[in-house]
Design a protein around this motif. Structure first.
Motif, PDB file in Angstrom:
ATOM      1  N   ASN A   1      35.494 -62.437 -56.763  1.00 55.20           N
ATOM      2  CA  ASN A   1      34.606 -61.272 -56.803  1.00 55.20           C
ATOM      3  C   ASN A   1      33.192 -61.688 -56.395  1.00 55.20           C
ATOM      4  N   GLY A   2      32.916 -61.571 -55.095  1.00 50.71           N
ATOM      5  CA  GLY A   2      31.680 -62.082 -54.528  1.00 50.71           C
ATOM      6  C   GLY A   2      30.575 -61.081 -54.335  1.00 50.71           C
ATOM      7  N   PHE A   3      30.824 -59.800 -54.649  1.00 51.42           N
ATOM      8  CA  PHE A   3      29.722 -58.847 -54.673  1.00 51.42           C
ATOM      9  C   PHE A   3      28.779 -59.234 -55.815  1.00 51.42           C
ATOM     10  N   PRO A   4      27.553 -58.695 -55.846  1.00 51.84           N
ATOM     11  CA  PRO A   4      26.719 -58.899 -57.030  1.00 51.84           C
ATOM     12  C   PRO A   4      27.510 -58.541 -58.295  1.00 51.84           C
ATOM     13  N   ARG A   5      27.468 -59.416 -59.270  1.00 53.80           N
ATOM     14  CA  ARG A   5      28.388 -59.360 -60.413  1.00 53.80           C
ATOM     15  C   ARG A   5      28.333 -58.040 -61.181  1.00 53.80           C
ATOM     16  N   GLY A   6      27.163 -57.413 -61.238  1.00 51.37           N
ATOM     17  CA  GLY A   6      27.043 -56.173 -62.003  1.00 51.37           C
ATOM     18  C   GLY A   6      27.782 -55.000 -61.418  1.00 51.37           C
ATOM     19  N   MET A   7      28.325 -55.154 -60.198  1.00 50.83           N
ATOM     20  CA  MET A   7      29.093 -54.080 -59.574  1.00 50.83           C
ATOM     21  C   MET A   7      30.527 -54.022 -60.085  1.00 50.83           C
ATOM     22  N   TYR A   8      31.005 -55.099 -60.686  1.00 52.57           N
ATOM     23  CA  TYR A   8      32.430 -55.164 -61.012  1.00 52.57           C
ATOM     24  C   TYR A   8      32.757 -54.388 -62.295  1.00 52.57           C
ATOM     25  N   THR A   9      33.960 -53.816 -62.274  1.00 50.95           N
ATOM     26  CA  THR A   9      34.351 -52.843 -63.291  1.00 50.95           C
ATOM     27  C   THR A   9      34.279 -53.408 -64.697  1.00 50.95           C
ATOM     28  N   VAL A  10      34.652 -54.670 -64.879  1.00 53.01           N
ATOM     29  CA  VAL A  10      34.680 -55.218 -66.229  1.00 53.01           C
ATOM     30  C   VAL A  10      33.285 -55.219 -66.849  1.00 53.01           C
ATOM     31  N   PHE A  11      32.246 -55.387 -66.027  1.00 53.32           N
ATOM     32  CA  PHE A  11      30.886 -55.377 -66.558  1.00 53.32           C
ATOM     33  C   PHE A  11      30.356 -53.951 -66.708  1.00 53.32           C
ATOM     34  N   LYS A  12      30.817 -53.047 -65.852  1.00 53.63           N
ATOM     35  CA  LYS A  12      30.513 -51.629 -66.071  1.00 53.63           C
ATOM     36  C   LYS A  12      31.153 -51.155 -67.370  1.00 53.63           C
ATOM     37  N   ALA A  13      32.327 -51.712 -67.684  1.00 59.70           N
ATOM     38  CA  ALA A  13      32.964 -51.394 -68.966  1.00 59.70           C
ATOM     39  C   ALA A  13      32.111 -51.889 -70.126  1.00 59.70           C
ATOM     40  N   GLY A  14      31.475 -53.050 -69.941  1.00 54.35           N
ATOM     41  CA  GLY A  14      30.551 -53.542 -70.963  1.00 54.35           C
ATOM     42  C   GLY A  14      29.382 -52.590 -71.155  1.00 54.35           C
ATOM     43  N   TRP A  15      28.875 -52.037 -70.054  1.00 55.98           N
ATOM     44  CA  TRP A  15      27.817 -51.018 -70.156  1.00 55.98           C
ATOM     45  C   TRP A  15      28.316 -49.802 -70.936  1.00 55.98           C
ATOM     46  N   LEU A  16      29.546 -49.363 -70.663  1.00 52.16           N
ATOM     47  CA  LEU A  16      30.097 -48.200 -71.349  1.00 52.16           C
ATOM     48  C   LEU A  16      30.137 -48.430 -72.854  1.00 52.16           C
ATOM     49  N   ARG A  17      30.585 -49.601 -73.271  1.00 49.59           N
ATOM     50  CA  ARG A  17      30.686 -49.888 -74.706  1.00 49.59           C
ATOM     51  C   ARG A  17      29.306 -49.980 -75.352  1.00 49.59           C
ATOM     52  N   ALA A  18      28.335 -50.509 -74.603  1.00 52.19           N
ATOM     53  CA  ALA A  18      27.002 -50.683 -75.180  1.00 52.19           C
ATOM     54  C   ALA A  18      26.217 -49.383 -75.219  1.00 52.19           C
ATOM     55  N   GLU A  19      26.320 -48.578 -74.158  1.00 54.35           N
ATOM     56  CA  GLU A  19      25.487 -47.386 -74.035  1.00 54.35           C
ATOM     57  C   GLU A  19      26.165 -46.112 -74.515  1.00 54.35           C
ATOM     58  N   HIS A  20      27.492 -46.078 -74.478  1.00 55.97           N
ATOM     59  CA  HIS A  20      28.228 -44.867 -74.871  1.00 55.97           C
ATOM     60  C   HIS A  20      29.399 -45.245 -75.779  1.00 55.97           C
ATOM     61  N   PRO A  21      29.128 -45.781 -76.950  1.00 56.30           N
ATOM     62  CA  PRO A  21      30.224 -46.219 -77.822  1.00 56.30           C
ATOM     63  C   PRO A  21      31.157 -45.082 -78.226  1.00 56.30           C
ATOM     64  N   ASP A  22      30.617 -43.857 -78.290  1.00 56.76           N
ATOM     65  CA  ASP A  22      31.476 -42.720 -78.634  1.00 56.76           C
ATOM     66  C   ASP A  22      32.506 -42.457 -77.546  1.00 56.76           C
ATOM     67  N   LEU A  23      32.067 -42.528 -76.272  1.00 56.34           N
ATOM     68  CA  LEU A  23      33.010 -42.333 -75.171  1.00 56.34           C
ATOM     69  C   LEU A  23      33.976 -43.506 -75.063  1.00 56.34           C
ATOM     70  N   ALA A  24      33.463 -44.705 -75.314  1.00 51.76           N
ATOM     71  CA  ALA A  24      34.339 -45.887 -75.261  1.00 51.76           C
ATOM     72  C   ALA A  24      35.459 -45.768 -76.293  1.00 51.76           C
ATOM     73  N   ALA A  25      35.139 -45.223 -77.451  1.00 49.50           N
ATOM     74  CA  ALA A  25      36.148 -45.076 -78.496  1.00 49.50           C
ATOM     75  C   ALA A  25      37.246 -44.098 -78.093  1.00 49.50           C
ATOM     76  N   ARG A  26      36.907 -43.151 -77.225  1.00 53.00           N
ATOM     77  CA  ARG A  26      37.882 -42.146 -76.777  1.00 53.00           C
ATOM     78  C   ARG A  26      38.601 -42.558 -75.497  1.00 53.00           C
ATOM     79  N   THR A  27      38.165 -43.661 -74.882  1.00 54.81           N
ATOM     80  CA  THR A  27      38.735 -44.092 -73.600  1.00 54.81           C
ATOM     81  C   THR A  27      40.108 -44.719 -73.799  1.00 54.81           C
ATOM     82  N   THR A  28      41.064 -44.253 -73.000  1.00 54.14           N
ATOM     83  CA  THR A  28      42.403 -44.840 -73.024  1.00 54.14           C
ATOM     84  C   THR A  28      42.700 -45.645 -71.765  1.00 54.14           C
ATOM     85  N   ARG A  29      42.029 -45.322 -70.656  1.00 51.87           N
ATOM     86  CA  ARG A  29      42.214 -46.039 -69.403  1.00 51.87           C
ATOM     87  C   ARG A  29      40.905 -46.036 -68.617  1.00 51.87           C
TER      88      ARG A  29
END
Length: 509
Positions: free
Chosen positions: A128-156
């Motif tokens: 994964n050679g794009f700038p690292r913050g573009m990758y989904t796993v780190f966007k998922a980290g943003w989701l958990r940090a900034e929107h914990p309510d939505l993260a709790a409801r996320t199934t996929r």
């Protein structure tokens, strides 16, 4: 009535629908644009409902225009990479607007994770050679940090084409090519890495099942049929990420093949049995949609989007072709004007997501044509650097032979861009007659393979024709020398500017 497959290509700028026949010909196509919003630095968002609206309208427009001449026997999708659509238990998107591939909101999560090191190991595992913050796993980290309510409801977490596939069939899954852009895919094992998911503290259940790109994942539901006009029960294959589908459509179905993609961003891509990895230049790698191959590429982020910005700024948005004619009439070097085209940020090699573009050397005598010429040359210099690295991985051609490098995408329509690149690469460039349909052809090929209409990709190779071939002009090598030096100096200046102005909050609200 002739049998065809429907190829759906979700690009950054809009959605294309194309009917592809068994001879690998696009018999009809249509395009529906959708917008991208930029609510904050580093935030690039699209609405999944806009994707679906584009699919619905393009399907209906295409089928209405076809007037029953062809029978759709399968559907295949290509989708832009690294998008993150969190969905709930009922399959609905939990965010109205979602981050797309160029969005860097995951940078804070990535920086925190790699503060103690380990980034090179992660890169060599994932490619994964794009700038690292573009990758989904780190966007998922943003989701958990900034929107914990939505993260709790996320199934996929679904990608662009996987979300549309789910709307078409009700089935949530992905394929190896799209999964390989997640940030947690082990390239050599060709599977999601339980170790990486555990290290990044992202639930494994968020990631859909990975199936082969040619797998029939389901059929068009009655609800989707009512919306799109497609017959209910038509098979839908998993499809692939746009990078890999475009590679297949451009002829990369065997090791050693190469092509240039000229679109909103640009990249040079090679296919091979092994990934091309370098922790310094950071080529990005995706699993191919064909088994046993990887596609490795280096990109430049300043491409068609930068040209569109310039044309719009100059009031020339409706006559870009005329603007490019003026650029072609300007001399090499654009009368001393230099452009660094990274208006939306750069790759790792270009200085990273914080870097921005610039025009240097402006004076009162410069024209619209000079501005456009400088931008085209800036794109060319950036892409030439990437090509020098990647084409070294392609077997050298025999003495006396000059095989052309294939060029695809919207930027390949005009002669000027191809001529500048041929001059700078000292290699012929060829635009196939279906250059603008590469991703759709790739998606269509997957559908034809998936339903057994094809046993291999030979029909795709047999159908290729050159629409335009541009040869390098060695006599201009000296003319490009000074503009090249100016470009290198300008790019260094933009990197220093980014380093001086970047703050920890540049990529988050």
């Amino acid at each position: 009535m002739t049998d065809v497959v429907l190829a759906l290509d979700l690009g950054t700028g809009g959605g294309k629908a194309a009917l592809v026949d068994a001879d690998a010909r696009v018999v009809r196509s249509t395009f529906v644009p959708y917008p991208t919003s930029y609510p904050a630095p580093g935030r690039h968002e699209q609405r999944p409902e806009d994707w679906w609206a584009a699919v619905v309208r393009s399907c209906r427009d295409l089928l209405d225009a076809d007037a029953g001449r062809h029978r759709v026997t399968a559907v295949g999708l290509s989708g832009h990479s690294l998008a993150m659509v969190p969905v709930g238990a009922d399959g609905s998107a939990l965010l109205d607007s979602v981050p797309i591939w160029s969005d860097t909101r995951g940078e804070a999560a990535a920086a925190a994770h790699f503060a103690a090191g380990g980034e090179d190991e992660w890169y060599t595992t994932t490619g994964n050679g794009f700038p690292r913050g573009m990758y989904t796993v780190f966007k998922a980290g943003w989701l958990r940090a900034e929107h914990p309510d939505l993260a709790a409801r996320t199934t996929r977490l679904l990608g662009s084409k996987d979300w549309v596939n789910a709307r078409l069939t009700g089935v949530e899954c992905t394929d190896p090519s799209y999964a390989s852009g997640s940030g947690a895919y082990d390239l050599r094992a060709r599977t999601m890495s339980a170790d990486l998911l555990a290290r990044f503290d992202v639930p494994a259940r968020w990631w859909p099942e990975v199936v082969a790109s040619t797998t029939v994942i389901g059929t068009v539901t009655a609800e989707a049929a009512a919306a799109t006009g497609l017959p209910a029960g038509v098979p839908v294959v998993a499809g692939g990420v746009d990078n890999s589908c475009m590679a297949l459509g451009a002829g990369l179905d065997r090791a050693g093949a190469a092509y240039l993609s000229l679109g909103s961003s640009n990249w040079v891509t090679v296919a091979g049995p092994d990934p091309v990895l370098d922790p310094v230049t950071r080529p990005f790698v995706f699993d191919h949609v064909l088994p046993g191959l990887y596609i490795s590429a280096l990109s430049t982020f300043g491409g068609g989007s930068s040209l569109q910005w310039l044309a719009t700024l100059l009031g020339r948005g409706d006559d870009i072709d005329a603007l490019l004619d003026e650029a072609a009439a300007a001399p090499v070097g654009a009368n001393g004007l230099t452009c660094v085209p990274t208006l939306a940020g750069g790759t790792v090699a270009e200085g990273g997501p914080a870097v921005r573009g610039a025009f240097l050397g402006l004076d009162l005598g410069h024209s619209h044509g000079d501005l456009a010429r400088a931008l085209i040359e800036g794109i060319g210099f950036s892409l030439a650097d990437a090509a020098a690295t990647m084409l070294a991985a392609v077997p050298a051609y025999p003495a006396g032979e000059r095989p052309a490098v294939t060029a695809t995408g919207g930027g390949a329509r005009g002669r000027l861009m191809l001529q500048v690149l041929a001059d700078l690469l000292d290699r012929p460039l060829a635009r196939p007659d279906a250059a603008q349909h590469a991703a759709a052809l790739g998606a269509g090929a997957l559908a034809l393979l998936g339903i057994g209409a094809w046993s291999d990709t030979a029909p795709l190779r047999e159908a290729r024709r050159e629409a335009l071939r541009v040869d390098p002009r060695p006599d201009l090598a000296d003319a490009y020398a000074l503009p090249r030096l100016r470009f290198d100096a300008a790019r260094d200046a933009t990197r220093r500017h980014a380093a001086a102005t970047s703050t920890p909050d540049d990529h988050r609200i």
